[in-house]
Design a protein around this motif. Structure first.
Motif, mmCIF file in Angstrom:
data_model
loop_
_atom_site.group_PDB
_atom_site.id
_atom_site.type_symbol
_atom_site.label_atom_id
_atom_site.label_comp_id
_atom_site.label_asym_id
_atom_site.label_seq_id
_atom_site.Cartn_x
_atom_site.Cartn_y
_atom_site.Cartn_z
ATOM 1 N N ALA A 20 -0.153 -19.457 -5.925
ATOM 2 C CA ALA A 20 -1.565 -19.074 -6.058
ATOM 3 C C ALA A 20 -1.918 -18.138 -4.917
ATOM 4 O O ALA A 20 -1.276 -18.174 -3.862
ATOM 5 C CB ALA A 20 -2.449 -20.316 -5.980
ATOM 6 N N TYR A 23 -6.554 -19.710 -1.146
ATOM 7 C CA TYR A 23 -7.821 -20.150 -1.755
ATOM 8 C C TYR A 23 -8.570 -21.099 -0.829
ATOM 9 O O TYR A 23 -8.035 -21.555 0.191
ATOM 10 C CB TYR A 23 -7.546 -20.832 -3.107
ATOM 11 N N ASP A 24 -9.817 -21.389 -1.216
ATOM 12 C CA ASP A 24 -10.680 -22.258 -0.417
ATOM 13 C C ASP A 24 -10.398 -23.720 -0.769
ATOM 14 O O ASP A 24 -10.911 -24.250 -1.759
ATOM 15 C CB ASP A 24 -12.151 -21.911 -0.698
ATOM 16 N N ARG A 25 -9.576 -24.337 0.077
ATOM 17 C CA ARG A 25 -9.152 -25.722 -0.158
ATOM 18 C C ARG A 25 -10.352 -26.679 -0.118
ATOM 19 O O ARG A 25 -10.365 -27.706 -0.778
ATOM 20 C CB ARG A 25 -8.182 -26.080 0.978
ATOM 21 N N TYR A 32 -15.248 -28.087 -7.235
ATOM 22 C CA TYR A 32 -14.206 -27.943 -8.258
ATOM 23 C C TYR A 32 -14.002 -29.248 -9.027
ATOM 24 O O TYR A 32 -13.984 -29.266 -10.254
ATOM 25 C CB TYR A 32 -12.898 -27.470 -7.611
ATOM 26 N N LYS A 39 -12.203 -22.407 -11.431
ATOM 27 C CA LYS A 39 -10.941 -22.071 -10.773
ATOM 28 C C LYS A 39 -10.986 -20.653 -10.196
ATOM 29 O O LYS A 39 -10.452 -20.386 -9.120
ATOM 30 C CB LYS A 39 -9.806 -22.181 -11.794
ATOM 31 N N GLU A 40 -11.671 -19.742 -10.927
ATOM 32 C CA GLU A 40 -11.729 -18.338 -10.484
ATOM 33 C C GLU A 40 -12.482 -18.189 -9.163
ATOM 34 O O GLU A 40 -12.375 -17.166 -8.494
ATOM 35 C CB GLU A 40 -12.444 -17.448 -11.526
ATOM 36 N N SER A 41 -13.290 -19.195 -8.804
ATOM 37 C CA SER A 41 -14.069 -19.068 -7.560
ATOM 38 C C SER A 41 -13.265 -19.536 -6.345
ATOM 39 O O SER A 41 -13.736 -19.454 -5.213
ATOM 40 C CB SER A 41 -15.362 -19.886 -7.657
ATOM 41 N N LEU A 42 -12.042 -20.046 -6.566
ATOM 42 C CA LEU A 42 -11.291 -20.608 -5.436
ATOM 43 C C LEU A 42 -10.647 -19.560 -4.513
ATOM 44 O O LEU A 42 -10.676 -19.727 -3.289
ATOM 45 C CB LEU A 42 -10.211 -21.575 -5.944
ATOM 46 N N PRO A 43 -10.051 -18.467 -5.040
ATOM 47 C CA PRO A 43 -9.353 -17.546 -4.120
ATOM 48 C C PRO A 43 -10.277 -16.984 -3.044
ATOM 49 O O PRO A 43 -11.438 -16.666 -3.304
ATOM 50 C CB PRO A 43 -8.852 -16.423 -5.038
ATOM 51 N N ALA A 114 -4.664 -26.926 -4.965
ATOM 52 C CA ALA A 114 -5.400 -26.628 -6.198
ATOM 53 C C ALA A 114 -4.669 -27.214 -7.400
ATOM 54 O O ALA A 114 -5.296 -27.667 -8.365
ATOM 55 C CB ALA A 114 -5.559 -25.118 -6.345
#
Ligand code: FAD
Length: 387
Positions: A20, A23-25, A32, A39-43, A114
């Motif tokens: 991946a 991303y914002d753990r 989440y 999911k698209e907002s995580l990176p 993730a």
């Protein structure tokens, strides 16, 4: 990012064993899992960013070891990679209670990546009985994200109240009440002796008292360990797996460490500490990058973290594993307070709710070593004026 911002034009390679983009753990256990963040907002950055910055991001690559003499890192199934400067930031691995009978049954989850979060969400599906083992940050955030009208959540805690060791009993009791009002049940001062099988997967949790709690999903929120096994041959690690570094975050010539694994001297006391916070990992990365470029910058900021449950945030600055007293300004029960943790007459850490502006000033004061003494905190004050 800091290397590029500081003008470094050479080759930068970023390796991760995860499949991946970085991303914002911290969102995993909050928005989440609650279904509020996609999911698209995580990176943290789009893929283009790495190309634009000329950063070679290689995902799915596991580092197997480091050779300090040849300045090479060993990679699984790939040729070794030479480095002029190396930053080690492999973070942590979630603990799995390997001695607990049933810990590998289907339906038992940990939450670090993730992928863990997506699998946990899929695994929960329409299941209705969630048991969380552990009442610190991951456990409590997962409880607040998963509780719902058609889903029961029980938190099993060794402590008398959640967060007791980190925040103290008053704040812990306030958080427990907040959860109970939303329907979360607690088994406190409890010890889990086994996870019991039913129809080929986890079906219940057994406590030392022989009490059985039905569970079709179990989440282990029982702490983490530095992911440093691959560094054992190259470095002398601490007992807890931490990697000792100096104030410049240097572990060996041309090697730096950042984030969860780094055991560094706290600026306030000079005492070594290993701290698992998101912002600290980011700050470490920046300091290490500048030092790789020849600057001699010590890490001096006050450690800072936050937790968010049911939309309420607690912010915490400084570091206090123990304290002789806690001084409160405001009202803990009303979730509007500052809590000052006193060590030898000195304020070692501060927690605050609904006091975000104050916490910004206080974090700055802690970082500069300019906090008022405990004896001067008898009445509320304007923190802006103190700064
Ligand atoms: C669910 C969750 C919620 C959190 N919420 C908060 C919060 O609200 N506030 C807060 O302050 N902190 C929070 N934290 C803690 C915070 O996320 C960590 O302290 C921070 O991510 C540590 O950063 P790091 O760079 O050290 O490691 P990580 O973020 O763990 O990154 C390390 C990366 O290195 C990879 N890696 C490990 N070993 C290898 C190897 N051998 N080869 C290649 N790659 C490897 C890992 O897979 C990972 O991608 C949370 C953590 C979790 C899991």
């Amino acid at each position: 990012q800091t290397l590029r911002r500081e003008g470094f034009a050479g080759r930068v390679v970023l390796l991760s064993k995860e499949l991946a983009l970085p991303y914002d753990r911290t969102k995993l256990s909050k928005g989440y899992l609650a279904g509020k963040a996609k999911k698209e907002s995580l990176p943290l950055r789009e893929a283009d960013f790495y190309a634009q910055q000329n950063i070679e991001y290689r995902e799915g690559v596991r580092v197997a070891g480091v050779n300090l003499a040849t300045q090479e890192i060993q990679l699984d199934n790939q040729l070794p990679l030479h480095y002029d400067q190396l930053l080690l930031a492999p973070g942590s691995t979630a603990s799995r209670l390997p001695k607990l009978p049933g810990h590998i049954l289907p339906g038992v989850w940990t939450l670090r990546t993730a992928t863990d979060a997506s699998r946990l969400l899929e695994g929960i599906g329409t299941r209705k009985e969630v048991v969380i083992i552990g009442s610190s940050f991951i456990g409590m955030e997962v409880a607040s994200s998963l509780i719902g009208e058609d889903r029961a959540v029980t938190v099993i805690a060794q402590e008398k109240v959640p967060f007791q060791r980190v925040l103290g009993p008053e704040i812990g009791a306030m958080f427990q009440k907040m959860h109970e009002e939303k329907g979360v049940k607690f088994e406190t001062e409890a010890e889990v002796t086994a996870l019991l099988r039913e129809d080929g997967r986890v079906g219940s949790v057994q406590l030392k008292t022989d009490k059985i709690i039905p569970a079709d999903v179990v989440v282990l929120g029982v702490g983490v360990r530095p992911a440093t096994d691959f560094l054992k041959d190259a470095f002398t690690l601490e007992k807890d797996g931490g990697l000792p570094v100096n104030a410049h975050l240097q572990a060996a010539p041309n090697v730096y460490a950042a984030g969860d694994i780094a055991r560094f001297p706290l600026a306030a006391t000079g005492q070594p500490a290993r701290i698992e916070h998101w912002r600290l990992a980011q700050q470490h990365g920046g300091v290490a990058a500048r030092n790789m470029l020849g600057q001699q910058q010590p890490y001096t900021a006050a450690p800072f973290f936050w937790t968010q449950q049911y939309g309420k945030s607690l912010r915490y600055a400084g570091h206090a594993e123990q304290w002789e007293a806690i001084i409160y300004h405001g009202d803990v029960a009303k979730q509007d307070f500052l809590a000052f943790y006193v060590q030898a007459g000195r304020i070692a850490a501060v927690a605050g709710m609904n006091r975000d502006a104050d916490m910004i000033y206080i974090t700055e004061l802690l970082g500069k070593g300019c906090m008022p003494a405990a004896a001067d905190l008898r009445v509320e004050m304007s923190w802006e004026a103190v700064v």
